[in-house]
Design a protein around this motif. Structure first.
Motif, mmCIF file in Angstrom:
data_model
loop_
_atom_site.group_PDB
_atom_site.id
_atom_site.type_symbol
_atom_site.label_atom_id
_atom_site.label_comp_id
_atom_site.label_asym_id
_atom_site.label_seq_id
_atom_site.Cartn_x
_atom_site.Cartn_y
_atom_site.Cartn_z
ATOM 1 N N THR A 90 0.787 -1.240 -0.175
ATOM 2 C CA THR A 90 0.018 0.178 -0.064
ATOM 3 C C THR A 90 0.799 1.249 -0.138
ATOM 4 O O THR A 90 2.193 1.069 0.411
ATOM 5 C CB THR A 90 -1.037 0.164 1.384
ATOM 6 O OG1 THR A 90 -0.168 0.420 2.365
ATOM 7 C CG2 THR A 90 -1.739 -1.136 1.584
ATOM 8 N N SER A 91 0.102 2.484 -0.270
ATOM 9 C CA SER A 91 0.934 3.555 -0.187
ATOM 10 C C SER A 91 0.357 4.583 0.540
ATOM 11 O O SER A 91 -0.725 4.807 0.677
ATOM 12 C CB SER A 91 0.873 4.071 -1.834
ATOM 13 O OG SER A 91 1.440 5.670 -1.851
ATOM 14 N N GLU A 92 1.388 5.034 1.427
ATOM 15 C CA GLU A 92 0.934 6.190 2.448
ATOM 16 C C GLU A 92 1.407 7.456 1.919
ATOM 17 O O GLU A 92 2.568 7.568 2.061
ATOM 18 C CB GLU A 92 1.706 5.660 3.897
ATOM 19 C CG GLU A 92 1.122 4.712 4.740
ATOM 20 C CD GLU A 92 -0.304 4.872 5.067
ATOM 21 O OE1 GLU A 92 -0.516 6.000 5.776
ATOM 22 O OE2 GLU A 92 -1.231 3.960 4.742
ATOM 23 N N THR A 93 0.393 8.110 1.655
ATOM 24 C CA THR A 93 0.795 9.405 0.928
ATOM 25 C C THR A 93 1.072 10.582 2.100
ATOM 26 O O THR A 93 0.901 10.288 3.418
ATOM 27 C CB THR A 93 -0.227 10.138 0.084
ATOM 28 O OG1 THR A 93 -1.299 10.193 1.160
ATOM 29 C CG2 THR A 93 -0.715 9.101 -0.939
ATOM 30 N N SER A 94 1.865 11.683 1.802
ATOM 31 C CA SER A 94 2.072 12.695 2.778
ATOM 32 C C SER A 94 1.262 13.854 2.200
ATOM 33 O O SER A 94 1.579 14.087 1.178
ATOM 34 C CB SER A 94 3.513 12.773 3.085
ATOM 35 O OG SER A 94 3.727 13.649 3.937
ATOM 36 N N ILE A 95 0.593 14.584 3.157
ATOM 37 C CA ILE A 95 0.174 15.716 2.827
ATOM 38 C C ILE A 95 0.207 16.790 3.632
ATOM 39 O O ILE A 95 0.375 16.836 4.891
ATOM 40 C CB ILE A 95 -1.319 15.568 2.876
ATOM 41 C CG1 ILE A 95 -1.911 14.394 1.914
ATOM 42 C CG2 ILE A 95 -2.166 16.745 2.587
ATOM 43 C CD1 ILE A 95 -3.268 13.944 1.944
#
Lengths: 662, 179, 155
Positions: free
Chosen positions: A582-587
């Motif tokens: 999975t991909s954990e985005t950073s915002i």
């Protein structure tokens, strides 16, 4: 042992629900107070039993009891505690249990807060709630029992889909279900009113808080779901017109119409049969949504593992619940007499327009969602109906509605002065014009529809504030008097203002997504990407262990004009149990725009794909939703206060006297 | 007259239920897509063969009824139909040709060494271009192509004894009555 | 069961890659690339069922994205490019269904419903609303009472 207790509690709850759905109904027909009173205790006992069942399933998950099939299929010892608990409703069986738990919670709430309800109405409402409970408890016990065991115990569980192991998604279903199921109360009130053959202002006042509360929860639930897809999917999409999303959006649309039409019933004693129909349809759409998601008749990214026998069972429930209530409607509704008259141009008239457009909007979403199924059933071609359809059909319908939201509240009841209202909106014209010009200038004549959407948002925002200013006669009477008026305004007025402001804020967020910018590059550690004035540098990527995954954690430095803004850490997580990444985005948000960074794959040379997006105004989508829901809550607090006054005064008095005597 | 408006919701609901019932019928699988390529000429391909068995080309297959099976060593459902394919090739002399979809010769060889080789010849579609031209969206997929090179049938997912008996064999018989 | 197994297998194979359009796929010509993005966003990824190929990380989506770009480079128009994909995968790949007899209800139903609703509502309101007969103006006493009532209401 505890699992059996839960299983047994659930079976017992079924029998209590059977009593709850019959005895009070007979009691109400025969005017037998004792029989009617059964409803209350049954509702409370049913709630207690289902809560016990829920707790025992949570216990099985927390203790990782791998003799319970449901736990084996959806849990794992390595899973963090939070996701062990939320994993309870991350699967079909558990989520159905959550569904009936919420239903019994609503029934218990009605039983508790209904002192001011006539006993017969209360008995009938709770009895209809009981019937819904019977249907779904049967469904759980016969087709989707989460308490089934297997021996010998499995060594470990199969784990939960890593995509679901996320705080946003963990709390999304409870809110959504509270919203869906909360509309069952409005449904039960409608059915009870049809049985009694009476709908009046008092009825509308009783229904309204339940509808408002459900609507608030549904609003939050939908917003959470959309926010979750925004930050998980790795490219920042927040709405896909997916069947499952539409299934939650349709009750929201009709529920919104219902909130508005019930005002007309309360204030003007008209639109009764229409409001009753909306009550039935809102909950029916929640049920149809449940059917669509779980029967597998539609293809969706979110669909649960499906099984045709379950589909048949839910369909049967639909036929009984919706078919039954609509039959009752067809028989009894024509006898309901409409009351107050009004001119087409009036507050009522504007609310009728609102209802018309929201209903047509809902019908459009319904048609788009189910059209592939209709064609397929008739042997027609296989088609997809995706976002382009909804953008072309649904969105244009909402434009006149948003325009009308600005004007409607300025019209008087019975007979309004449209010209006068339009004259009082001078500030809105100026604001709209300025925003459109500014947007055109900043975006160099960017996408016309998006600029238009921002203008619409400005129109709405200013018009709503104008209405508030009008109410307190700002600048027309001394400021102190205006302030006094503002203090004395009912909370429902502020609730409406807030909800409409929230809508304006969200509309700005939706529109501005056309101005998104993106940069997708392969960069070496140390390399950088520039976007929208930001300099995004990939410093290094480290392999870090997580509780049940291994992460590639990127350290990304964000600078603007050479000044450090902050470090960001998007991750890719590999879950060995499910063999999924999975991909954990950073915002990074400054509330005006989001800088959104996702880490892609690495190639053999150690370079990484980095996706950077700049998304102006996107946080406003969810801020607006929260403001809308908050407006609903404010309005709710007003109602409860007003409804509660009489009964509270009555109960408090006897207690006051002895105190005075002491 | 006025009553119609009150009955309308009920009527519409039952129409909806009718559609739902049809959609829930067993065998009515909404997920399986028909092929857009049916009754159209099979797209041309020229694929390197496995080892030194020579290329597999569409032109070379024309003139005979053939069955083309897209498969891969990484595909789990392919394993399910593999024994059935072997039996059909041996017992029924099925004119079966394989296209190895997005796979390497080494992997395919290992697969066939382990489980047996049902194919008369195999073409290596490493880039997946042939699959793309056929409209393959997941392996395994099986196509029946007649002597004129027209696609007559497409099976999505693993073949089962039932689909073979009821659909594949009758179609082959009809296309080539002599065999 | 078979379909279930298959869709499971497809879903798993779709999960291997993670993201949408990859940097390596992009065309050097920004105009063509922009067209490719627009086309991709309106084509459905078949194995993920409800995403466009532009959003999907599935292998098949990648293949179709490459096909779209090949055709654009070869000089096809947008319509020809989309048709090339439809020829292979059928109309199901179009997120925007074509306007044809089978979809008339879909495309013209919603505006028709709004029109019908507006006309019906206007008719209903007109029939129900009888314009009030001219009433005698209020006298001083009545006007005072009205003022009082209005104030109570607003407080």
């Amino acid at each position: 042992m505890i699992t059996e207790l839960g299983h047994f509690a659930l079976i017992l709850a079924l029998f209590v629900a059977i009593v709850q759905s019959t005895v009070p109904l007979i009691g109400a027909a025969r005017r037998h107070l004792g029989w009617m009173a059964v409803a209350r205790s049954c509702a409370l006992i049913e709630f207690g039993l289902i809560a016990l069942a829920m707790l025992s399933l949570i216990h099985a998950y927390v203790t990782s009891d791998f003799t319970v099939i449901n736990v084996i299929q959806n849990s794992h010892t390595d899973k963090p505690l939070l996701y062990k608990i939320t994993g309870v409703w991350g699967n079909h069986e558990g989520s159905m249990l959550l569904w009936v738990f919420m239903l019994s919670l609503c029934s218990a709430a009605v039983a508790t807060f209904s002192d001011n309800l006539p006993p017969a109405l209360r008995a009938r409402v709770l009895s209809v709630q009981g019937m819904i409970g019977v249907g779904f408890l049967l469904f759980i016990l016969f087709t989707s029992n989460p308490f089934l065991r297997t021996f010998p115990a499995a060594p470990n569980g199969q784990g939960m889909n890593p995509v679901l192991q996320d705080p946003g998604l963990a709390f999304h279903p409870p809110f959504l279900y509270l919203g869906y199921v909360g509309f069952s109360v409005a449904f039960s009130f409608a059915v009870a009113a049809l049985i009694e053959g009476r709908v009046d202002a008092a009825w509308a006042r009783w229904v309204r808080p339940w509808t408002l509360a459900s609507w608030c929860f549904l609003t939050i639930g939908i917003a959470m779901g959309s926010w979750w897809s925004y930050y998980t999917l790795g490219w920042g999409g927040w709405w896909f017109w997916d069947p499952v999303e539409n299934a939650s959006f349709m009750p929201w649309l009709v529920g919104t119409a219902l909130i508005h039409s019930s005002i007309v019933v309360e204030k003007r004693d008209t639109l009764k049969t229409w409001t009753i129909l909306l009550c039935i349809i809102t909950f029916s759409l929640s049920l149809v949504g449940t059917f669509l998601v779980r029967s597998g008749v539609l293809t969706s990214v979110h669909a649960f593992a499906t099984d045709p026998s379950r589909g048949m069972f839910i369909l049967l429930l639909l036929v009984v619940a919706i078919g039954g209530s609509l039959t009752l409607y067809a028989v009894r509704a024509p006898a309901l007499k409409g009351g107050g008259l009004f001119a087409p141009i009036s507050r009522e008239g504007s609310l009728v327009l609102n209802n018309l457009l929201l209903s047509c909007g809902c019908a459009t979403v319904f048609l788009g969602t189910l059209y592939p199924l209709f064609l397929d059933a008739m042997g027609g071609p296989k088609l997809s109906v995706g976002f382009p359809f909804f953008n072309r059909s649904f969105v244009p319908m909402m434009i006149p509605m948003l325009l009308a939201v600005g004007v409607g509240p300025l019209l008087a009841w019975k007979r309004g002065d449209l010209l006068g209202a339009l004259q009082r909106l001078w500030a809105a014209y100026i604001a709209t014009g300025l925003v459109v010009l500014a947007a055109f200038y900043v975006t160099h004549g960017g996408p016309v529809m998006a600029v238009f959407g921002l203008g619409l948002s400005a129109w709405l925002f200013t018009a709503v504030l104008t209405e508030l200013a009008e109410r307190v006669r700002l600048f027309r009477i001394p400021a102190a008097d205006s302030l006094r008026r503002a203090v004395h305004l009912p909370r429902s007025a502020y609730g409406m203002t807030l909800a409409h402001l929230g809508l304006a804020i969200s509309v700005a967020g939706f529109s501005a997504s056309a101005f998104d910018r993106e940069a997708i590059e392969i960069v070496k550690p140390g390399g950088s990407i520039s976007l929208a004035g930001y300099q995004v540098t990939l410093e290094h990527v480290d392999r870090l262990p997580g509780p049940n995954y291994i992460a590639d954690d990127a350290t990304i430095r964000v600078t603007r004009d050479g000044n450090l803004i902050r470090y960001m850490h998007p991750e890719r997580r590999y879950f060995p149990v499910q063999k999924q990444t999975t991909s954990e985005t950073s915002i990074r948000t400054n509330l005006l725009a989001d800088l959104y960074v996702a880490l892609g794959e690495s190639d053999t040379k150690g370079d990484w794909t980095v996706r950077v997006y700049w998304k102006p105004l996107v946080p406003w989508i969810w801020i607006g939703a929260v403001v809308m829901a908050f407006g609903g809550m404010v309005s709710l607090s007003d109602r409860r206060w007003r409804v509660g006054v009489a009964s509270r005064a009555r109960r408090v008095e006897p207690r006051v006297l002895p105190v005075a005597g002491e | 007259m006025k009553r119609i408006f009150f009955i309308l919701p009920l009527v519409l609901f039952f129409v909806l239920v009718g559609y739902f019932v049809i959609s829930l019928q067993p065998g009515h699988d909404t997920h399986v897509l028909p092929s857009a390529m049916l009754e159209k000429p099979a797209p041309a391909f020229d694929l390197p063969g496995l080892d030194n068995s020579g290329p597999l080309t569409m032109a070379g297959l024309k003139g005979h009824v053939v069955v083309i099976n897209f498969f891969a060593s990484w595909c789990v459902p392919c394993r399910i139909e593999h024994p059935l394919l072997l039996r059909l090739a041996q017992e029924n002399h099925l004119p079966l040709y394989g296209i190895a979809y997005k796979d390497t010769p080494a992997n395919i060889k290992r697969l066939l060494d382990t489980f047996g080789d049902p194919y008369r010849r195999i073409g290596m579609d490493q880039e997946g271009h042939a699959g793309l031209n056929f409209g393959v969206y997941g392996v395994p997929e099986t196509y029946v192509i007649d002597a004129n090179g027209i696609i007559r049938k497409r099976f999505v997912g693993p073949l089962t004894p039932e689909t073979v008996d009821k659909e594949l064999m009758p179609l082959l018989k009809q296309l080539e009555p002599s065999t | 069961m078979k379909a279930l197994l298959l869709s499971l297998a497809l879903a798993l194979s779709a999960m291997t890659a993670a993201h949408a359009v990859e940097p390596g796929e992009r065309l050097a010509n920004p105009v063509l690339e922009a067209r490719a993005r627009v086309i991709s966003s309106e084509l459905r990824c078949l194995v993920c069922q409800n995403e466009s190929i532009d959003e999907s990380g599935a292998d098949l989506a990648h293949d179709i994205r490459m096909l779209v770009r090949e055709r654009l480079v070869a000089g096809d128009t947008n319509a020809q490019t989309i048709q090339a994909v439809v020829n292979r995968y059928g109309q199901f790949v179009l997120l925007k269904p074509p306007v044809e007899p089978a979809t008339y209800l879909l495309w013209f139903g919603p505006p028709g419903l709004v029109a019908l609703g507006l006309v019906g509502t206007a008719f209903w309101l007109r029939r129900r609303y009888v314009s009030p007969v001219a009433v005698a103006p209020l006298n001083a006493e009545e006007r005072r009472r009205l003022e009082r009532l209005l104030q109570d209401n607003e407080g």
